[in-house]
Design an enzyme around this catalytic site. Structure first.
Site, PDB file in Angstrom:
ATOM      1  N   LEU A   1       0.884  -1.190   0.055  1.00 48.49           N
ATOM      2  CA  LEU A   1      -0.138   0.056  -0.013  1.00 48.49           C
ATOM      3  C   LEU A   1       0.758   1.284   0.082  1.00 48.49           C
ATOM      4  O   LEU A   1       1.762   1.329   0.758  1.00 48.49           O
ATOM      5  CB  LEU A   1      -0.589  -0.117   1.205  1.00 48.49           C
ATOM      6  N   ASP A   2       0.722   2.264  -0.754  1.00 48.64           N
ATOM      7  CA  ASP A   2       1.237   3.487  -0.719  1.00 48.64           C
ATOM      8  C   ASP A   2       1.120   4.263   0.720  1.00 48.64           C
ATOM      9  O   ASP A   2       0.260   3.829   1.135  1.00 48.64           O
ATOM     10  CB  ASP A   2       0.779   4.365  -1.880  1.00 48.64           C
ATOM     11  N   PRO A   3       1.970   5.203   0.971  1.00 50.17           N
ATOM     12  CA  PRO A   3       1.756   5.651   1.980  1.00 50.17           C
ATOM     13  C   PRO A   3       0.638   6.462   2.266  1.00 50.17           C
ATOM     14  O   PRO A   3      -0.023   6.696   3.446  1.00 50.17           O
ATOM     15  CB  PRO A   3       3.063   6.850   1.965  1.00 50.17           C
TER      16      PRO A   3
ATOM     17  N   ALA B   1      -2.151   5.483   0.965  1.00 50.68           N
ATOM     18  CA  ALA B   1      -3.274   4.610   1.527  1.00 50.68           C
ATOM     19  C   ALA B   1      -3.584   4.127   2.905  1.00 50.68           C
ATOM     20  O   ALA B   1      -2.495   4.209   3.726  1.00 50.68           O
ATOM     21  CB  ALA B   1      -3.317   3.387   0.492  1.00 50.68           C
TER      22      ALA B   1
END
Length: 290
Positions: A38-40, A42
């Site tokens: 997950l990207d930061p 998210a």
């Protein structure tokens, strides 16, 4: 040694690897891996595999995922989300009806061009490293499948919440970008919350604060991840020894397919495939020396 699965509700501004590093410290276990980055930006479901359960990570990464995504129309950025540099801003004349009309074009099997700000490697370098150096390279379209794409809520003229259920490899921010392009006004992802990954949901997720307080007590057994497969208990010590040595085991009367294989004491030993009268191990999960 701790072993099992813990479903984290990832906080914003943390990378998935940040979460793993934190859990290594809390659980005092070096072997920790996650089931899908997950990207930061998210938040939401991040399945984390601990100890011998890390053998299941390869299966977790293959499954479908579900999200609630914020779509902001009228803005195009270099990262395809609100954390990036704004490349273009346009008036938003498309309403909800227009958005509803284009969503079917992005449902089902589609091709996505991965964003430059991604971890895909080209000639040994990650694309985001090239992008940060001001470089852009050709990316081939990749096939993905969008199973569900629907509007949950409209927030003003230019902001929507979308429910997305998609296959492995889907970039939701690219989906938002492409929808904006189709509407002629541009668009980017304004928020992202993952609600399901590897079969785990937000209802099963816990916070890092809860893990700090309760530790190993929150670990789920690794076989729960394979609960969709039937169970088979080995009937004899000889068969159990064969299984623990990584060998196929004779088993009669089973239907072809994949099975959770257990020892006589209830220990989860392996995920195996039954074929030609034998259970052939796909992946062993028994503790070495156990």
């Amino acid at each position: 040694m701790p072993s099992g699965i813990i479903v984290i509700d990832k906080p914003a501004d943390w990378t998935s690897m940040d979460v793993c590093a934190k859990l290594r410290g809390i659980l005092r276990e070096r072997r920790i891996g996650h089931g899908g980055t997950l990207d930061p930006l998210a938040t939401g479901v991040l399945p984390v595999f601990v100890g011998s359960a890390t053998k299941a990570v390869e299966f977790a990464e293959k499954g479908d995922k579900a999200y609630i995504a914020g779509l902001r129309l009228g803005v195009t950025t270099n990262t395809q989300d609100v954390t990036g540099e704004i490349l273009d801003s346009r008036p938003v004349t498309a309403g909800r009806d227009a958005l509803e009309a284009v969503l079917p074009r992005f449902t089902g099997p589609i091709a996505q061009i991965p964003p430059m700000y991604s971890a895909i490697k080209r000639d040994g370098k990650k694309l985001y490293e090239l992008a940060r150096a001001g470089k852009e390279v050709r990316r081939d379209p990749r096939p993905v499948t969008i199973h569900t794409l629907e509007i949950l809520e409209q927030r003003g003229q230019a902001e929507y919440l979308l429910h997305v259920r998609c296959s492995k490899g889907t970039y939701v921010r690219t989906l938002c970008h492409d929808i904006g392009q189709a509407l002629g006004c541009g668009g980017c992802m304004s928020s992202l919350r993952r609600t399901m990954a590897a079969g785990f949901t937000l209802e099963q997720a816990v916070t890092l604060e809860q893990v700090q307080a309760q530790g190993e007590a929150l670990l789920l057994p690794v076989d729960c991840f394979f609960g969709g497969y039937p169970a088979y208990t080995l009937p004899s010590p000889r068969q159990e020894q064969l299984c623990r040595n990584g060998n196929p085991v004779a088993a009669r009367g089973l239907a072809a397919g994949t099975y959770r294989v257990y020892g006589r004491d209830g220990a989860f030993l392996a995920l195996s495939r039954w074929t030609d009268g034998r259970l052939v191990p796909i992946k062993n999960f028994f503790q070495q020396g156990g």
